[in-house]
Design a protein around this motif. Sequence first.
Motif, short mmCIF file in Angstrom:
data_model
loop_
_atom_site.label_atom_id
_atom_site.label_comp_id
_atom_site.label_asym_id
_atom_site.label_seq_id
_atom_site.Cartn_x
_atom_site.Cartn_y
_atom_site.Cartn_z
N LEU A 120 0.83 -1.20 0.00
CA LEU A 120 0.00 0.00 0.00
C LEU A 120 0.87 1.25 0.00
CD1 LEU A 120 -2.92 1.12 0.18
CD2 LEU A 120 -2.65 1.14 2.66
N ASP A 121 0.53 2.18 -0.91
CA ASP A 121 1.28 3.43 -1.01
C ASP A 121 1.20 4.20 0.30
OD1 ASP A 121 1.57 6.42 -1.64
OD2 ASP A 121 2.15 5.51 -3.55
N MET A 122 2.32 4.74 0.75
CA MET A 122 2.35 5.45 2.03
C MET A 122 1.53 6.73 2.02
SD MET A 122 3.68 3.83 4.48
CE MET A 122 3.76 5.19 5.65
N ASP A 123 1.32 7.33 0.85
CA ASP A 123 0.44 8.49 0.79
C ASP A 123 -0.98 8.11 1.22
OD1 ASP A 123 2.57 9.89 -0.12
OD2 ASP A 123 1.77 10.32 -2.11
N ILE A 124 -1.42 6.91 0.84
CA ILE A 124 -2.74 6.42 1.23
C ILE A 124 -2.71 5.91 2.67
CG2 ILE A 124 -4.59 4.79 0.70
CD1 ILE A 124 -4.18 6.97 -1.40
N ALA A 125 -1.67 5.19 3.01
CA ALA A 125 -1.57 4.63 4.36
C ALA A 125 -1.57 5.73 5.43
CB ALA A 125 -0.31 3.79 4.48
N SER A 126 -1.00 6.88 5.10
CA SER A 126 -0.97 7.97 6.07
C SER A 126 -2.36 8.51 6.37
CB SER A 126 -0.08 9.10 5.55
OG SER A 126 1.26 8.65 5.40
N SER A 132 -10.47 4.77 7.80
CA SER A 132 -11.09 3.69 8.56
C SER A 132 -12.27 4.19 9.38
CB SER A 132 -10.05 3.02 9.47
OG SER A 132 -9.56 3.94 10.42
N CYS A 133 -12.17 5.40 9.94
CA CYS A 133 -13.31 5.97 10.65
C CYS A 133 -14.52 6.09 9.73
CB CYS A 133 -12.95 7.35 11.20
SG CYS A 133 -11.97 7.33 12.71
N ALA A 134 -14.30 6.64 8.53
CA ALA A 134 -15.41 6.83 7.60
C ALA A 134 -15.94 5.49 7.09
CB ALA A 134 -14.95 7.69 6.42
N MET A 135 -15.06 4.55 6.79
CA MET A 135 -15.50 3.23 6.34
C MET A 135 -16.30 2.52 7.43
SD MET A 135 -14.77 2.42 3.21
CE MET A 135 -14.86 0.62 3.28
N PRO A 268 -21.31 5.74 15.10
CA PRO A 268 -20.37 4.65 14.83
C PRO A 268 -19.03 5.10 14.31
CG PRO A 268 -21.84 4.90 12.97
CD PRO A 268 -22.23 5.97 13.98
N ALA A 269 -18.67 6.39 14.50
CA ALA A 269 -17.47 6.92 13.87
C ALA A 269 -16.20 6.40 14.50
CB ALA A 269 -17.47 8.44 13.95
N SER A 270 -16.23 5.78 15.61
CA SER A 270 -15.04 5.60 16.31
C SER A 270 -14.50 4.29 16.65
CB SER A 270 -15.14 6.19 17.60
OG SER A 270 -14.84 7.21 17.60
N CYS A 271 -14.31 3.55 15.62
CA CYS A 271 -13.57 2.32 15.78
C CYS A 271 -12.13 2.64 16.08
CB CYS A 271 -13.61 1.61 14.46
SG CYS A 271 -12.94 2.56 13.14
N THR A 272 -11.71 3.84 15.85
CA THR A 272 -10.29 4.13 15.82
C THR A 272 -9.87 5.10 16.90
OG1 THR A 272 -10.79 5.78 14.19
CG2 THR A 272 -10.16 3.66 13.39
N THR A 273 -9.86 6.38 16.59
CA THR A 273 -9.34 7.36 17.54
C THR A 273 -10.43 7.96 18.39
OG1 THR A 273 -7.50 7.90 16.11
CG2 THR A 273 -8.09 9.53 17.70
#
Length: 370
Positions: A120-126, A132-135, A268-273
């Motif tokens: 995966l390109d680091m521009d996308i990974a960053s 992931s929040c939006a997904m 449901p926004a917060s699977c992450t941060t």
Amino acid sequence: MDTFVTKAARLNGPRDIELIERELVCGEDDIIVKNHLMGICGSDKNFYRGYLPPKTAEFRQDPKFPFLLGHESGGTVVAVGSRVADYKVGDKVMAFGWNNNFAEYFAAKSFQLQPVPYGLDMDIASLGEPISCAMYSGLNSGVQLGDTVVVMGGGFAGQIIAQCARRKGAYRVIVVDVLEGKLALARRLGADITLNPGQDDVIEAVKDLTNGLGADVVVEAAGTAESFNTASEIIKHNGKFVFYSWVTTPVTLNISRWHDDGLDSSTPASCTTHGSSVMSGARKPCARWPRGSSTSSRSSPTNSSWTTSRPGSTSPTRTMPPSRSYSGRNRAGPPIPPPPEVESRGLAGRPRRPRPWAHAAVQGRPRKKP
């Protein structure tokens, strides 16, 4: 222990950002990451304007000035503590924590990072955290096959959530934003209809497009009091209100509508941060909003003039005349092809095998497979 000196952004007060030097010491359970790219969250913009919310369990630093900014980024591990077993120097990682990520280097714990998928390109990974929040929100929005979905806000997250709604089987996806550039992007990415509150009466438009019923699911991703209250008015009776935005200042809401019409609301926004919670309204057994309508929300409206994308058109949009009804999905571009594995196995378009035992069970006879 390894020590790194980094430049970092510190918010000293409203609209006052200072670039400072910080010394990061890699403790026994710390991971030091050299940043590749950093993202600016909507919450960062609110903090910059001086709108810091009260402290919650999510904050690992007090929400007061001076405030160390940043939580969206990705980069390469440059040091690990002696007790760290799941990462090593050279690993590519995505950040999922408030660690003053607006910096050349930042320190994190293992649970605040995720490995970058191979290739995966680091521009996308960053951008892994906001994606992931939006997904996660889009996939857990409660959208069902045939729903009319309204996304309030066509920013980074809103565009992703709108595409999730389409993939989950929504009959009609409507994106609302005040910027024409965002609306044009939404149409290119598959939104059926776009509305600009500065030009369109959003409430009347949604009523017209749903024959007076309201939308099945409304996602609030704009983060303003006006957006929240408009969203409250366009959801159907027993509809689903999905909170995505983090509004850091108090707003006045029409809670009576939520109660009387049994709106089902969740964040449901917060699977992450960001933190997550769910609030479910009491289900009402009858009545539709607005009252007096008896037409199904799945019917195509016949008296509309809202902007919609049309496949095969030489122009990106056209205005549907009042005498012409919407037909099909009115989405831009070709239909989404089946996944490669489905097509390669010859399953695309194959009818399902008959199941005579299922019919027998319906008739009250015991289930018996042939």
